[in-house]
Motif scaffolding. Structure first.
Motif, PDB file in Angstrom:
ATOM      1  N   PRO A 227       1.269  36.927  23.776  1.00 40.72           N
ATOM      2  CA  PRO A 227       2.421  37.633  24.344  1.00 40.72           C
ATOM      3  C   PRO A 227       3.100  38.509  23.307  1.00 40.72           C
ATOM      4  O   PRO A 227       3.024  38.247  22.105  1.00 40.72           O
ATOM      5  CB  PRO A 227       3.341  36.485  24.764  1.00 40.72           C
ATOM      6  CG  PRO A 227       3.083  35.425  23.741  1.00 40.72           C
ATOM      7  CD  PRO A 227       1.616  35.553  23.353  1.00 40.72           C
ATOM      8  N   LEU A 228       3.751  39.550  23.785  1.00 41.54           N
ATOM      9  CA  LEU A 228       4.685  40.317  22.964  1.00 41.54           C
ATOM     10  C   LEU A 228       6.043  39.667  23.132  1.00 41.54           C
ATOM     11  O   LEU A 228       6.579  39.607  24.242  1.00 41.54           O
ATOM     12  CB  LEU A 228       4.734  41.774  23.421  1.00 41.54           C
ATOM     13  CG  LEU A 228       5.891  42.621  22.866  1.00 41.54           C
ATOM     14  CD1 LEU A 228       5.754  42.800  21.358  1.00 41.54           C
ATOM     15  CD2 LEU A 228       5.956  43.973  23.560  1.00 41.54           C
ATOM     16  N   ARG A 229       6.631  39.184  22.028  1.00 44.27           N
ATOM     17  CA  ARG A 229       7.943  38.534  22.083  1.00 44.27           C
ATOM     18  C   ARG A 229       8.936  39.449  21.375  1.00 44.27           C
ATOM     19  O   ARG A 229       8.835  39.667  20.166  1.00 44.27           O
ATOM     20  CB  ARG A 229       7.895  37.149  21.437  1.00 44.27           C
ATOM     21  CG  ARG A 229       6.967  36.196  22.209  1.00 44.27           C
ATOM     22  CD  ARG A 229       6.898  34.820  21.578  1.00 44.27           C
ATOM     23  NE  ARG A 229       8.201  34.181  21.455  1.00 44.27           N
ATOM     24  CZ  ARG A 229       8.864  33.617  22.465  1.00 44.27           C
ATOM     25  NH1 ARG A 229       8.335  33.621  23.676  1.00 44.27           N
ATOM     26  NH2 ARG A 229      10.033  33.044  22.258  1.00 44.27           N
ATOM     27  N   ILE A 230       9.872  39.994  22.124  1.00 48.15           N
ATOM     28  CA  ILE A 230      10.766  41.029  21.600  1.00 48.15           C
ATOM     29  C   ILE A 230      12.209  40.761  22.010  1.00 48.15           C
ATOM     30  O   ILE A 230      12.480  40.326  23.144  1.00 48.15           O
ATOM     31  CB  ILE A 230      10.298  42.426  22.081  1.00 48.15           C
ATOM     32  CG1 ILE A 230      11.150  43.525  21.458  1.00 48.15           C
ATOM     33  CG2 ILE A 230      10.281  42.513  23.599  1.00 48.15           C
ATOM     34  CD1 ILE A 230      10.573  44.920  21.687  1.00 48.15           C
ATOM     35  N   GLU A 231      13.129  40.997  21.103  1.00 47.11           N
ATOM     36  CA  GLU A 231      14.549  40.782  21.362  1.00 47.11           C
ATOM     37  C   GLU A 231      15.139  41.960  22.143  1.00 47.11           C
ATOM     38  O   GLU A 231      14.786  43.116  21.912  1.00 47.11           O
ATOM     39  CB  GLU A 231      15.312  40.626  20.050  1.00 47.11           C
ATOM     40  CG  GLU A 231      14.950  39.387  19.249  1.00 47.11           C
ATOM     41  CD  GLU A 231      15.749  39.301  17.966  1.00 47.11           C
ATOM     42  OE1 GLU A 231      16.792  40.002  17.856  1.00 47.11           O
ATOM     43  OE2 GLU A 231      15.339  38.551  17.068  1.00 47.11           O
ATOM     44  N   HIS A 232      16.054  41.631  23.039  1.00 43.61           N
ATOM     45  CA  HIS A 232      16.831  42.658  23.748  1.00 43.61           C
ATOM     46  C   HIS A 232      18.198  42.086  24.051  1.00 43.61           C
ATOM     47  O   HIS A 232      18.332  41.125  24.815  1.00 43.61           O
ATOM     48  CB  HIS A 232      16.145  43.093  25.040  1.00 43.61           C
ATOM     49  CG  HIS A 232      16.906  44.158  25.776  1.00 43.61           C
ATOM     50  ND1 HIS A 232      17.750  43.880  26.827  1.00 43.61           N
ATOM     51  CD2 HIS A 232      16.958  45.505  25.587  1.00 43.61           C
ATOM     52  CE1 HIS A 232      18.290  45.009  27.269  1.00 43.61           C
ATOM     53  NE2 HIS A 232      17.829  46.006  26.546  1.00 43.61           N
ATOM     54  N   GLU A 233      19.225  42.647  23.413  1.00 45.60           N
ATOM     55  CA  GLU A 233      20.611  42.242  23.622  1.00 45.60           C
ATOM     56  C   GLU A 233      20.791  40.732  23.474  1.00 45.60           C
ATOM     57  O   GLU A 233      21.401  40.071  24.325  1.00 45.60           O
ATOM     58  CB  GLU A 233      21.107  42.717  24.989  1.00 45.60           C
ATOM     59  CG  GLU A 233      21.150  44.243  25.108  1.00 45.60           C
ATOM     60  CD  GLU A 233      21.781  44.717  26.403  1.00 45.60           C
ATOM     61  OE1 GLU A 233      22.054  43.857  27.279  1.00 45.60           O
ATOM     62  OE2 GLU A 233      22.012  45.932  26.537  1.00 45.60           O
ATOM     63  N   GLY A 234      20.239  40.188  22.402  1.00 51.02           N
ATOM     64  CA  GLY A 234      20.423  38.772  22.106  1.00 51.02           C
ATOM     65  C   GLY A 234      19.465  37.836  22.805  1.00 51.02           C
ATOM     66  O   GLY A 234      19.473  36.625  22.545  1.00 51.02           O
ATOM     67  N   ARG A 235      18.630  38.359  23.687  1.00 50.20           N
ATOM     68  CA  ARG A 235      17.632  37.544  24.379  1.00 50.20           C
ATOM     69  C   ARG A 235      16.250  37.825  23.813  1.00 50.20           C
ATOM     70  O   ARG A 235      15.982  38.926  23.326  1.00 50.20           O
ATOM     71  CB  ARG A 235      17.620  37.842  25.884  1.00 50.20           C
ATOM     72  CG  ARG A 235      18.905  37.472  26.607  1.00 50.20           C
ATOM     73  CD  ARG A 235      18.838  37.954  28.040  1.00 50.20           C
ATOM     74  NE  ARG A 235      20.035  37.596  28.793  1.00 50.20           N
ATOM     75  CZ  ARG A 235      20.137  36.525  29.567  1.00 50.20           C
ATOM     76  NH1 ARG A 235      19.083  35.713  29.696  1.00 50.20           N
ATOM     77  NH2 ARG A 235      21.256  36.272  30.225  1.00 50.20           N
ATOM     78  N   VAL A 236      15.363  36.853  23.923  1.00 54.23           N
ATOM     79  CA  VAL A 236      13.975  37.052  23.533  1.00 54.23           C
ATOM     80  C   VAL A 236      13.151  37.158  24.807  1.00 54.23           C
ATOM     81  O   VAL A 236      13.062  36.200  25.595  1.00 54.23           O
ATOM     82  CB  VAL A 236      13.451  35.908  22.645  1.00 54.23           C
ATOM     83  CG1 VAL A 236      11.972  36.137  22.326  1.00 54.23           C
ATOM     84  CG2 VAL A 236      14.257  35.821  21.350  1.00 54.23           C
ATOM     85  N   LEU A 237      12.586  38.339  25.039  1.00 55.92           N
ATOM     86  CA  LEU A 237      11.741  38.579  26.205  1.00 55.92           C
ATOM     87  C   LEU A 237      10.280  38.421  25.816  1.00 55.92           C
ATOM     88  O   LEU A 237       9.888  38.730  24.692  1.00 55.92           O
ATOM     89  CB  LEU A 237      11.989  39.984  26.756  1.00 55.92           C
ATOM     90  CG  LEU A 237      13.444  40.338  27.063  1.00 55.92           C
ATOM     91  CD1 LEU A 237      13.537  41.757  27.597  1.00 55.92           C
ATOM     92  CD2 LEU A 237      14.057  39.343  28.022  1.00 55.92           C
ATOM     93  N   SER A 238       9.486  37.943  26.748  1.00 54.58           N
ATOM     94  CA  SER A 238       8.070  37.685  26.471  1.00 54.58           C
ATOM     95  C   SER A 238       7.213  38.382  27.525  1.00 54.58           C
ATOM     96  O   SER A 238       7.465  38.241  28.732  1.00 54.58           O
ATOM     97  CB  SER A 238       7.808  36.174  26.485  1.00 54.58           C
ATOM     98  OG  SER A 238       6.482  35.885  26.089  1.00 54.58           O
ATOM     99  N   PHE A 239       6.205  39.139  27.053  1.00 58.98           N
ATOM    100  CA  PHE A 239       5.362  39.925  27.965  1.00 58.98           C
ATOM    101  C   PHE A 239       3.878  39.734  27.648  1.00 58.98           C
ATOM    102  O   PHE A 239       3.492  39.625  26.476  1.00 58.98           O
ATOM    103  CB  PHE A 239       5.664  41.421  27.834  1.00 58.98           C
ATOM    104  CG  PHE A 239       7.058  41.821  28.205  1.00 58.98           C
ATOM    105  CD1 PHE A 239       7.396  42.062  29.532  1.00 58.98           C
ATOM    106  CD2 PHE A 239       8.038  41.976  27.231  1.00 58.98           C
ATOM    107  CE1 PHE A 239       8.690  42.450  29.872  1.00 58.98           C
ATOM    108  CE2 PHE A 239       9.322  42.355  27.559  1.00 58.98           C
ATOM    109  CZ  PHE A 239       9.652  42.598  28.886  1.00 58.98           C
TER     110      PHE A 239
END
Length: 278
Positions: A227-239
Motif C-alpha cells: 500500500p501507499l501510506r500517506i498523511e493528509h491533514e493529520g490522518r494516515v491514508l492507505s491506498f
C-alpha cells in the motif's frame, strides 16, 4: 479534473540509419528469445530469421510487424523498425490535445470523475500527468507551487523532498516499488528521457528506514499488495494502486497512455474520502 499538455514527444531510441537486421536481433536478445523460438512463433524458419538479422535477406513489411509483435516491441519502436527496413511508419503519433482525440479525452474525463472520491490520473510514457481528478488534487495539497507547473511529473512529485515524499510513511518501500516499475519500463522502451528521469528521482534523498508508531504497522499482514501510506491533514491514508493501458493501440500516443487508480486499502481511508466528497 484538469487536462494539461505534455512535453515534446520522446525521440525513438532506435538509431537512424541502422539496418533492420541488427535492430531486430537486439530486440530478440533483449527478450531472450532464440532464433528458432522466434521462427516458430512467427511461422518462419530459423534460417530466414538468421538471414534477416545478418542483412542477407530483406524482410517484408508484414514480417517486420509480425516479428515486432512476437518480440513485444513497443509501437513507437515498430515504426522505427519499419523505417530501418525501408517502409513507411504504420502507426500515427497524434498529440494528446489534437481535436481528433476529443472522444478519448472526454472518455477519460468521465472515467476519472466517476472514480471520485478515490484518486486517479492519466500519465504518458514519461509519467507526465495529462489528466487527474479531485482525489489527486487532494493529495497534492501543500505541495509548493513551483513543483505544480505543467507538465507535472508523477514520479518527480511523489519522490521529491518537497513533494509528497515527506508525507509518505513507507517512503523507502514505495520508492523501491516506483524505481523498479520505471526500470521495467526502461528495459521495454529503451527510452533515454525515461532513463534521465529515473536517474533524477533516484538521486533524491531518502530516509535510512521507514518509521511508524508501534501500533501502526507499515505493511499490515492482511494486505495482499504494497500500500501507499500517506498523511493528509493529520490522518494516515492507505491506498492500493493499479495501472491500466489500452488493448491493441493503433497510435503511438495512445499506446503510451496509462491510467493509474488508487483504491482505499482500509475502511477508514474509504470513509474519510467519502466524507470529503460529500
Amino acid at each position: 479534473m484538469s487536462i494539461v499538455p505534455s512535453g515534446p514527444a520522446a525521440v525513438p531510441s532506435t538509431v537512424a540509419g541502422a539496418g533492420v537486421g541488427p535492430l531486430l536481433r537486439g530486440w530478440r536478445e533483449q527478450r531472450r528469445v532464440s532464433q528458432l523460438e522466434l521462427a516458430l512463433r512467427a511461422d518462419s524458419s530459423a534460417r530466414h530469421i538468421s538471414f534477416i538479422e545478418t542483412g542477407r535477406s530483406r524482410p517484408s513489411e508484414e514480417m517486420v510487424l509480425r516479428l515486432s509483435e512476437h518480440l513485444d516491441v513497443p509501437v513507437r519502436e515498430r515504426n522505427a523498425l519499419l523505417l530501418a527496413a525501408g517502409y513507411a511508419p504504420r502507426y500515427a503519433e497524434t498529440p494528446f490535445g489534437d481535436p481528433s482525440m476529443e472522444a478519448l479525452r472526454e472518455g477519460m474525463e468521465r472515467l476519472l470523475q466517476g472514480y471520485e472520491p478515490y484518486p486517479a490520473l492519466v500519465v504518458d510514457a514519461r509519467y507526465d500527468v495529462l489528466a487527474a481528478n479531485r482525489g489527486i488534487a487532494m493529495l497534492l495539497e501543500g505541495v509548493p507551487d513551483r513543483l505544480l507547473v505543467p507538465p507535472l511529473n508523477a514520479m518527480r512529485l511523489t519522490l521529491h523532498p518537497e513533494g509528497l515524499a515527506p508525507r509518505i510513511r513507507n517512503l523507502r518501500a514505495w520508492r523501491d516499488h516506483l524505481l523498479a516499475q520505471m526500470d521495467r519500463q526502461i528495459a521495454l522502451r529503451r527510452s533515454e528521457p525515461l532513463r534521465a528521469l529515473y536517474e533524477e528521482v533516484a538521486a533524491f534523498p531518502v530516509p535510512d528506514r521507514d518509521v511508524a508508531p508501534d501500533d501502526e504497522p507499515l505493511v499490515p499482514s492482511a494486505h495482499f499488495a504494497l500500500p501507499l501510506r500517506i498523511e493528509h491533514e493529520g490522518r494516515v491514508l492507505s491506498f492500493f494502486s493499479s495501472i491500466s493501458t489500452f488493448n491493441t493501440p493503433m497510435d503511438v500516443t495512445v499506446a503510451e497512455l496509462a491510467i493509474e487508480t488508487f483504491l482505499p486499502a482500509d475502511p477508514a481511508t474509504g470513509k474519510y474520502l467519502h466524507s470529503l466528497h460529500a
